[in-house]
Write an enzyme that holds these catalytic residues in place. Structure first.
Site, short mmCIF file in Angstrom:
data_model
loop_
_atom_site.label_atom_id
_atom_site.label_comp_id
_atom_site.label_asym_id
_atom_site.label_seq_id
_atom_site.Cartn_x
_atom_site.Cartn_y
_atom_site.Cartn_z
N ASP A 104 -28.36 3.53 -7.64
CA ASP A 104 -27.16 3.13 -6.80
C ASP A 104 -26.87 2.71 -6.99
O ASP A 104 -26.87 1.83 -7.90
CB ASP A 104 -28.21 2.90 -5.45
CG ASP A 104 -27.77 3.33 -4.30
OD1 ASP A 104 -26.58 3.89 -3.66
OD2 ASP A 104 -28.12 2.22 -3.11
N ASN A 121 -28.07 13.12 1.02
CA ASN A 121 -26.96 12.98 0.68
C ASN A 121 -25.71 14.35 0.73
O ASN A 121 -24.26 14.42 0.59
CB ASN A 121 -26.82 13.55 -0.91
CG ASN A 121 -27.21 11.69 -1.12
OD1 ASN A 121 -27.61 11.41 -2.41
ND2 ASN A 121 -26.88 10.73 -0.57
C1 IPE Z 1 -30.51 7.61 -2.89
O1 IPE Z 1 -29.58 6.52 -2.01
C2 IPE Z 1 -30.62 8.71 -3.47
C3 IPE Z 1 -30.10 8.60 -5.09
C4 IPE Z 1 -29.53 7.96 -5.37
C5 IPE Z 1 -29.57 10.00 -4.92
P1 IPE Z 1 -28.29 6.60 -1.44
O2 IPE Z 1 -27.12 5.39 -1.02
O3 IPE Z 1 -27.70 7.73 -0.69
O4 IPE Z 1 -29.24 5.89 0.29
P2 IPE Z 1 -29.00 4.88 1.05
O5 IPE Z 1 -28.46 6.55 1.70
O6 IPE Z 1 -28.07 4.18 0.71
O7 IPE Z 1 -30.03 4.23 1.98
C1 IPE Z 2 -25.68 6.49 -6.53
O1 IPE Z 2 -24.90 5.81 -5.58
C2 IPE Z 2 -25.35 8.26 -6.20
C3 IPE Z 2 -26.22 9.12 -5.49
C4 IPE Z 2 -26.45 8.13 -4.50
C5 IPE Z 2 -25.64 10.17 -5.41
P1 IPE Z 2 -23.48 6.12 -4.29
O2 IPE Z 2 -22.75 6.74 -3.97
O3 IPE Z 2 -25.08 5.68 -3.24
O4 IPE Z 2 -23.52 4.41 -4.67
P2 IPE Z 2 -22.99 3.87 -3.56
O5 IPE Z 2 -24.21 3.19 -2.70
O6 IPE Z 2 -22.27 4.20 -2.17
O7 IPE Z 2 -22.15 2.41 -4.07
MG MG Z 3 -25.96 4.35 -2.17
#
Ligand code: IPE
Ligand code: IPE
Ligand code: MG
Length: 249
Positions: free
Chosen positions: A21, A69
């Protein structure tokens, strides 16, 4: 002494799961768009794979795309799918050379474009490899997986293949997408978020959690070693008391 040398290689987790993340926030810090962050996140995947190999970790499960997502902006979802296709097709040869076996958990049918085909090809190419088992969670969520398992079990009861009294923890585990994969001993989440976001809810019943503020694109080999060292400093009691654990060790 390097961090790797401090690790007790006889006591590394057999299975590490990672919620990768922070790609979006990392990109924002650089003044770039979110996909720039996802692209850089691929380098961190290479790093943790190398580190897992060095540290004797057998299973590495990476949360790459959750069912939630899909709710992101269309350009980001499409960008993530095309990044997946390109990364797998570019890396499969190297992964194969490194004896990595690729598999996935999640609903591959829902993926866009060539993603499913690319993954099936990667499974085929790497299926006999005996090194790190790299498991990508794609279009995955734990609640989805549990509902699928409940439906399958209900159907088996309905068709009188099993009776209700035969439903055990083991039977439920075997209906999940992680069947044949041991539960992770360690779950890492980067970027300072302290939540599980619908990941492996059944499988993490007794998992140790490790949260780090590092954003995923900044996560390097030594960060995985630090997480393993932290894990090795803990006492896993499984409901018992400390004295019982000491006696058995
Ligand atoms: C969790 O990360 C899913 C992945 C790492 C693929 P998100 O960034 O989508 O999670 P939330 O929605 O902030 O909890
Ligand atoms: C994790 O990084 C990757 C996926 C969930 C695919 P994020 O895209 O959630 O990054 P933040 O949380 O917005 O910084
Ligand atoms: Mg995230």
């Amino acid at each position: 002494m390097s961090i790797l040398e401090k690790i007790d290689l006889n006591n590394t987790p057999e299975h590490i799961a990672i919620i990768m993340d922070g790609n979006g926030r990392w990109a924002k810090q650089q003044g770039e768009n979110r996909l720039f962050g996802h692209n850089f996140g691929v380098e961190s995947v290479r790093e943790v794979l190398k580190a897992a190999q060095q540290a004797n970790v057998t299973y590495l499960t990476l949360y790459a795309f959750s069912t939630e997502n899909w709710n992101r902006p269309k350009e980001e979802v499409e960008g993530l799918m095309s990044l997946l296709v390109h990364t797998i097709s570019n890396e499969v040869g190297e992964l194969n050379k490194n004896n990595v076996c690729i598999s996935t958990i999640g609903n591959l049918d829902g993926l866009l474009g060539d993603a499913k085909q690319e993954m099936l090809n990667a499974f085929e190419v790497t299926k006999d490899n005996t090194g790190v088992q790299l498991i990508l969670a794609l279009n995955y969520s734990s609640k989805w997986e549990m509902v699928e398992a409940i439906k399958n079990i209900a159907q088996q009861v309905d068709q009188k293949e099993i009776s209700i009294s035969e439903i055990t923890e083991e039977l439920v585990s075997n209906e999940l997408t992680t069947k044949n994969i041991p539960d992770p001993e360690l779950l890492i989440r980067t970027s300072g978020e302290h939540r599980v976001s619908n990941f492996l809810l059944w499988q993490i019943a007794y998992t140790e959690f490790y949260f780090t503020p590092i954003l995923w694109p900044d996560f390097k080999q030594e960060n995985l070693y630090e997480a393993i060292l932290d894990y090795q400093s803990r006492e896993r009691r499984f409901g018992m008391v400390s004295e019982q654990i000491e006696k058995n060790s």
